[in-house]
Design a protein around this motif. Sequence first.
Motif, PDB file in Angstrom:
ATOM      1  N   UNK A 114       0.829  -1.213   0.000  1.00 43.36           N
ATOM      2  CA  UNK A 114       0.000   0.000   0.000  1.00 43.36           C
ATOM      3  C   UNK A 114       0.858   1.256   0.000  1.00 43.36           C
ATOM      4  N   UNK A 115       2.144   1.085  -0.191  1.00 41.60           N
ATOM      5  CA  UNK A 115       3.093   2.196  -0.111  1.00 41.60           C
ATOM      6  C   UNK A 115       3.577   2.565  -1.512  1.00 41.60           C
ATOM      7  N   UNK A 116       4.290   3.682  -1.658  1.00 43.28           N
ATOM      8  CA  UNK A 116       4.916   3.996  -2.945  1.00 43.28           C
ATOM      9  C   UNK A 116       5.892   2.899  -3.356  1.00 43.28           C
ATOM     10  N   UNK A 117       5.953   2.629  -4.654  1.00 36.74           N
ATOM     11  CA  UNK A 117       6.818   1.565  -5.181  1.00 36.74           C
ATOM     12  C   UNK A 117       7.835   2.165  -6.144  1.00 36.74           C
ATOM     13  N   UNK A 118       9.109   1.809  -5.930  1.00 39.77           N
ATOM     14  CA  UNK A 118      10.205   2.226  -6.793  1.00 39.77           C
ATOM     15  C   UNK A 118      10.783   0.995  -7.487  1.00 39.77           C
ATOM     16  N   UNK A 119      11.301   1.186  -8.709  1.00 39.82           N
ATOM     17  CA  UNK A 119      11.974   0.108  -9.431  1.00 39.82           C
ATOM     18  C   UNK A 119      13.276   0.622 -10.009  1.00 39.82           C
ATOM     19  N   UNK A 120      14.305  -0.213  -9.936  1.00 39.41           N
ATOM     20  CA  UNK A 120      15.577   0.077 -10.584  1.00 39.41           C
ATOM     21  C   UNK A 120      15.845  -1.045 -11.589  1.00 39.41           C
ATOM     22  N   UNK A 121      15.453  -0.871 -12.850  1.00 40.98           N
ATOM     23  CA  UNK A 121      15.612  -1.932 -13.849  1.00 40.98           C
ATOM     24  C   UNK A 121      17.077  -2.301 -14.071  1.00 40.98           C
ATOM     25  N   UNK A 122      17.299  -3.569 -14.388  1.00 40.44           N
ATOM     26  CA  UNK A 122      18.641  -4.053 -14.710  1.00 40.44           C
ATOM     27  C   UNK A 122      18.523  -5.210 -15.694  1.00 40.44           C
ATOM     28  N   UNK A 123      19.143  -5.048 -16.868  1.00 34.22           N
ATOM     29  CA  UNK A 123      19.093  -6.107 -17.892  1.00 34.22           C
ATOM     30  C   UNK A 123      19.994  -5.697 -19.043  1.00 34.22           C
ATOM     31  N   UNK A 148      13.547   4.340 -11.384  1.00 33.93           N
ATOM     32  CA  UNK A 148      14.909   4.876 -11.310  1.00 33.93           C
ATOM     33  C   UNK A 148      15.620   4.340 -12.537  1.00 33.93           C
ATOM     34  N   UNK A 149      15.766   5.173 -13.524  1.00 30.27           N
ATOM     35  CA  UNK A 149      16.154   4.736 -14.860  1.00 30.27           C
ATOM     36  C   UNK A 149      17.484   3.995 -14.860  1.00 30.27           C
ATOM     37  N   UNK A 150      17.569   3.022 -15.761  1.00 30.62           N
ATOM     38  CA  UNK A 150      18.822   2.290 -15.927  1.00 30.62           C
ATOM     39  C   UNK A 150      19.908   3.232 -16.447  1.00 30.62           C
ATOM     40  N   UNK A 151      21.143   2.900 -16.130  1.00 33.29           N
ATOM     41  CA  UNK A 151      22.282   3.718 -16.541  1.00 33.29           C
ATOM     42  C   UNK A 151      23.033   3.044 -17.684  1.00 33.29           C
ATOM     43  N   UNK A 152      23.829   3.821 -18.383  1.00 36.06           N
ATOM     44  CA  UNK A 152      24.615   3.293 -19.496  1.00 36.06           C
ATOM     45  C   UNK A 152      26.000   2.894 -19.020  1.00 36.06           C
ATOM     46  N   UNK A 153      26.548   1.887 -19.663  1.00 44.16           N
ATOM     47  CA  UNK A 153      27.890   1.430 -19.315  1.00 44.16           C
ATOM     48  C   UNK A 153      28.113   0.018 -19.801  1.00 44.16           C
ATOM     49  N   UNK A 154      29.193  -0.593 -19.331  1.00 42.78           N
ATOM     50  CA  UNK A 154      29.511  -1.954 -19.721  1.00 42.78           C
ATOM     51  C   UNK A 154      28.575  -2.924 -19.012  1.00 42.78           C
ATOM     52  N   UNK A 155      28.041  -3.870 -19.764  1.00 36.55           N
ATOM     53  CA  UNK A 155      27.077  -4.831 -19.241  1.00 36.55           C
ATOM     54  C   UNK A 155      27.721  -6.207 -19.098  1.00 36.55           C
ATOM     55  N   UNK A 156      27.050  -7.091 -18.376  1.00 33.71           N
ATOM     56  CA  UNK A 156      27.603  -8.422 -18.118  1.00 33.71           C
ATOM     57  C   UNK A 156      27.844  -9.193 -19.417  1.00 33.71           C
ATOM     58  N   UNK A 157      27.088  -8.892 -20.446  1.00 37.39           N
ATOM     59  CA  UNK A 157      27.235  -9.572 -21.735  1.00 37.39           C
ATOM     60  C   UNK A 157      28.502  -9.151 -22.465  1.00 37.39           C
ATOM     61  N   UNK A 158      29.115  -8.076 -22.002  1.00 35.95           N
ATOM     62  CA  UNK A 158      30.263  -7.521 -22.694  1.00 35.95           C
ATOM     63  C   UNK A 158      29.895  -6.368 -23.596  1.00 35.95           C
ATOM     64  N   UNK A 159      28.579  -6.205 -23.846  1.00 31.60           N
ATOM     65  CA  UNK A 159      28.119  -5.072 -24.644  1.00 31.60           C
ATOM     66  C   UNK A 159      28.140  -3.791 -23.802  1.00 31.60           C
TER      67      UNK A 159
END
Length: 406
Positions: A114-123, A148-159
């Motif tokens: 019943x509270x505010x909900x935040x999400x930090x996507x990661x993929x 909370x928007x995803x950030x740019x950078x090196x990913x686990x896939x190497x991309x």
Amino acid sequence: MLKNKKILLGITGSIAAYKAALLVRLLKKQGAEVKVVMTTSASSFITPLTLATLSENPVLIDFVKDDSGQWNNHVDLGIWADLMIIAPASANTIAKMANGICDNLLMAVYLSARCPVFLAPAMDLDMYAHPATQQNIEKLINFGHHIIDAESGELASGLVGKGRMAEPENILQKIDQFFQKDLPLQGKQIMITAGPTYEYIDPVRYISNGSTGKMGFALAGVLNDLGAEVTIISGPTHQELPHNNIRLVKVETAQEMYEQALLYFTSSDVAIFSAAVADYTPAEKSKVKIKKSTATLNIKLSKTKDIAKELGKIKKSNQLSVGFALETNDEIENAKSKLKSKNFDLVILNSLNDKGAGFGYDTNQITMIDQNGEMKKFELKQKSEVARDICEEIISKLKALNIRVL
């Protein structure tokens, strides 16, 4: 600002789950109480023992506690929290949230929150950019959730690209800002009428309408988030309170709604009349069920009290009154007539001629009209978004009346 705040942290299956340990530590350093709920796959990336040690609370994964056979009560957890943050939020979990799929403890807790909900996507970047994921995120934004928007950078896939979970320090900052945000209606008493009324013919039959109360309850949730102390006087409805600190007064008939509205109106800074009150009630109500014995049945009806009009007569200069007008014809003229006859400061017009507006829909299309004749037309939106538009206008009108808002 987070001292004594109750934070519920959900962790899903993502390589970014390791960052959750630092997030828990940062929240605890700020004085927050933290409880962690994980998916089974998340425990492959970070151990529950680590998170239990840092949070100083048991980490919950399954519906049933290990060995004891006791139930992890998702309802209690959902009510307990002041804020829920899912970090990392995988594409899979985001899709489940957007579509109400409940197949693990974390999802059960989310659906009970019943509270505010935040999400930090990661993929990975392609998963994040996929139209299905973006559509699900947009749907969650329409639910009123905070992304909370995803950030740019090196990913686990190497991309390299956008999809990295926001750094724990940035997540902490967003949560801290949320609790520090201005609450312009803090201390303001707001009364809302919502839903239909039932006007009984006999013990089992009544006259009513198709109102579901969705708009009134959406308003209650937004006003609560803006700091107001909200009382909602509701006729029969299946709507759930968006927050457990909103006062709910249940009524059935127009007379009962009038009596309760009169009780709370005098101490209200703002009164919102969104209920679809029956205009007529049977003049005589049978004490027993009326049997089908004749081809026709004549029922004499009497007018019910016009709640908004009666309370408009005693409205003070430092009170704001907001009404609703659901019309089928001569919409603007009828809305302006209500504005004057019921002493509204603002009337919210919606027309049954607009597709997706009216009773039962999750959407609404409105036109706001004030006492100066100024009109603001809005496109079709989710009722949660319509509620925000109305609340922004209420804050503006309070300021115009020199009523202090923060």
